[in-house]
Design an enzyme around this catalytic site. Structure first.
Site, PDB file in Angstrom:
ATOM      1  CB  SER A 186      -0.943  -0.075   1.208  1.00 55.09           C
ATOM      2  OG  SER A 186      -1.988   0.839   1.136  1.00 55.09           O
ATOM      3  CG  ASP A 191      -6.182  -2.718  -3.888  1.00 58.91           C
ATOM      4  OD1 ASP A 191      -6.914  -2.077  -3.117  1.00 58.91           O
ATOM      5  OD2 ASP A 191      -5.022  -3.048  -3.603  1.00 58.91           O
ATOM      6  CG  HIS A 242      -5.232  -2.751   0.229  1.00 58.78           C
ATOM      7  ND1 HIS A 242      -4.734  -2.160  -0.905  1.00 58.78           N
ATOM      8  CD2 HIS A 242      -4.665  -2.099   1.282  1.00 58.78           C
ATOM      9  CE1 HIS A 242      -3.900  -1.190  -0.571  1.00 58.78           C
ATOM     10  NE2 HIS A 242      -3.840  -1.137   0.754  1.00 58.78           N
TER      11      HIS A 242
END
Length: 552
Positions: free
Chosen positions: A241, A464, A493
């Protein structure tokens, strides 16, 4: 990538236009350069030399870092400058956790596996801690990697006990029950603007002159100091991320220091996107993921009784919002808490059964499951407030933001017409950046040429929401020689080391053998969650990998 059912052609065009158009208004002029300066480079070299000489004195983990840590998990600290331009000035300590490589082949107990060094992990956020990460080594899918690598997690600057940042009294952090209008009134907007200004002032008051030093560039420099403290000549790093963003910054700033790098659920590093436009893109993507979730609930109407079509599921959700606005469930769960619980399901589809079950139970007369999954937990208020403070500081410091609320109002009003699920919640989360008291930086234009880096593995799920797939494509374009592995038609994710065996085959081959596919690869999606329970092992993996922040 299939389009979400809620998008009309006009809506899709609008979202494309919003993403491509500058934020508008007059962003704050950057007061500090984004390109690493000579002073910061010299300061980093000084800090690296000190860290290599000092190393890390690992010992038992403090309960404040990892409660009830197993004996094999050890913790320590590494010292870094608060301001790399002044390496002899104020120093801060970052907490670090580690498990040693087991060197035991899980497939052949008689075979000893060569140690390959340390694998450092960051779960993103900004504001998430990686201190729990080494615990994934006990999970079956990670045992081969745990055999070859020391698994290393750490709390980035500002997080946990690493020079912690705070913007408000944690006792007042959880304000529930709360509203969450998808089409807010002008009066509500004025309230949120006032709250954002108050929050920005609180960040300055509670952190003083430190506030400007919580940036992605500083996180990348800290990573190089950590590399040296671990005794590694070259870094093996996995970022998820937001961790992919400063991982990419690290690759651009210290290319000769990199051994291997996995960027899992890559965010878009385009300077024009960081961070205002990236958040608009994220809000649009959450609408598609919310459509996926509603479709799944509808296909399991025999279990949840929320409607046999996505539209009926939406009406059931809206009914719950309206009831909760009139009377909070358990006195704690209002529309805001409901939205937060379902936003989490947009990150991880293993949350789908519990959220759908809680909504169903509430609408059929039993609020207890909804209270369990959605009510704020006062015991985690300090940690949650800290994570929010670091998230805000890093994103606000990293880049220019529009300073006129009229710009935010225009862009989010347009977007909310076609993507109402998360748009305004995301805007309120980031609005303090419009009134930020610290200098803004110009984002580094991350680009590497052929041969400048070892090959980088980029992992991405096609649907995502937190890190839209276009960001992974852009990351791949900017890092020469990188290879993108896509999990098709899936949206969880963070996909490395998870239940998709195809993804894991590429993941393991790269980390264990340095081997990548010759060209971009794709994998079929993981199985959807069953309507009655999460998949075995997913919760423990998720908790170790995600840290505690769930914005990006």
């Amino acid at each position: 990538m299939r389009a979400a059912a809620l998008y009309s052609a006009a809506g899709s065009l609008l979202l494309t236009t919003l993403a491509a158009t500058p934020a508008g208004g007059t962003p704050t002029r950057p007061e500090a350069p984004g390109v690493p300066g000579t002073a910061e480079l010299r300061g980093t070299a000084v800090a690296v030399a000190r860290a290599r000489a000092a190393g890390i004195d690992f010992g038992a983990c403090a309960a404040a870092d990892v409660p009830q840590a197993p004996d094999e998990l050890r913790c320590g600290t590494v010292t870094v400058p608060l301001d790399y331009a002044h390496p002899n000035g104020k120093q801060i300590e970052l907490t670090v956790s580690r498990t040693r490589a087991t060197q035991k082949d899980p497939r052949n107990s008689k075979r000893k596996v060569p140690r390959q060094g340390a694998l450092v992990y960051n779960p993103g956020g900004p504001g998430a801690s990686g201190m729990y990460f080494p615990l994934v080594g006990a999970l079956p899918d990670w045992q081969r990697i745990a055999a070859a690598y020391d698994l290393v997690g750490y709390a980035p600057r500002g997080v946990g006990r690493s020079a912690p940042l705070s913007c408000e009294d944690p006792k007042g952090f959880f304000k529930g029950p709360s509203a969450a209008p998808t089409h807010p009134s002008e009066a509500y907007k004025r309230q949120r603007v006032a709250r954002a200004k108050e929050y920005a002032r609180g960040c300055a008051q509670r952190s003083g002159g430190r506030l400007r030093y919580y940036t992605s560039l500083d996180n990348a420099r800290d990573l190089d100091v950590l590399r040296a403290a671990l005794g590694e000549n070259r870094l093996t790093f996995m970022g998820a991320s937001y961790g992919t963003y400063f991982g990419a910054l690290y690759a651009a700033m210290f290319p000769s220091h990199l051994r291997r790098m996995v960027l899992d659920s890559a965010v878009n590093p385009d300077p024009a996107k960081v961070w205002y436009a990236d958040n608009l893109d994220q809000s649009a993507a959450f609408e598609e993921r919310w459509a996926d979730f509603r479709d799944w609930i509808a296909r399991h109407d025999d279990v949840y009784r929320l409607g046999a079509t996505p539209g009926r599921v939406q009406r059931a959700y809206d009914t719950a919002r309206e009831r909760l606005a009139r009377k909070a469930a358990g006195g704690k769960v209002g529309p805001g808490q409901l939205q937060n619980a379902f936003l989490t399901a947009g990150y991880y589809d293993d949350f789908w059964p519990s959220r759908a079950g809680a909504l169903s139970a509430y609408l059929h007369g039993d609020p207890a499951p909804l209270v369990r999954v959605a009510a704020p937990h006062p015991g985690t208020a300090t940690e949650a407030e800290n994570g929010r403070a670091v998230y805000t500081a890093v994103e606000c410091n990293d880049a220019p933001w529009p300073t006129d609320f009229a710009v935010w109002d225009r862009d989010n009003t347009r977007l909310a017409r076609v993507a109402p699920f998360e748009t305004w919640d995301n805007a309120w989360m980031n609005l303090p950046c419009a009134y930020w008291p610290a200098p803004r930086r110009q984002p580094l234009d991350v680009r590497t040429g052929p041969g400048e880096l070892p090959p980088v593995l980029i992992l991405a799920a096609e649907r995502d929401a937190a890190a839209p797939y276009a960001g992974a494509v852009e990351m791949n374009r900017r890092l020469a020689g990188s290879v993108l592995v896509t999990e098709r038609d899936a949206g969880t994710h963070g996909i490395g080391g998870g239940p998709n065996k195809c993804v894991d085959a590429y993941f393991d081959a790269y980390l264990l053998e340095g081997r990548l596919p010759a060209r971009h690869a794709s994998c079929a999606p993981r199985p959807e969650p069953k309507p009655d329970a999460p998949r075995a092992g997913e919760e423990s993996r998720r908790d170790a990998l995600r840290g505690k922040a769930e914005r990006r």
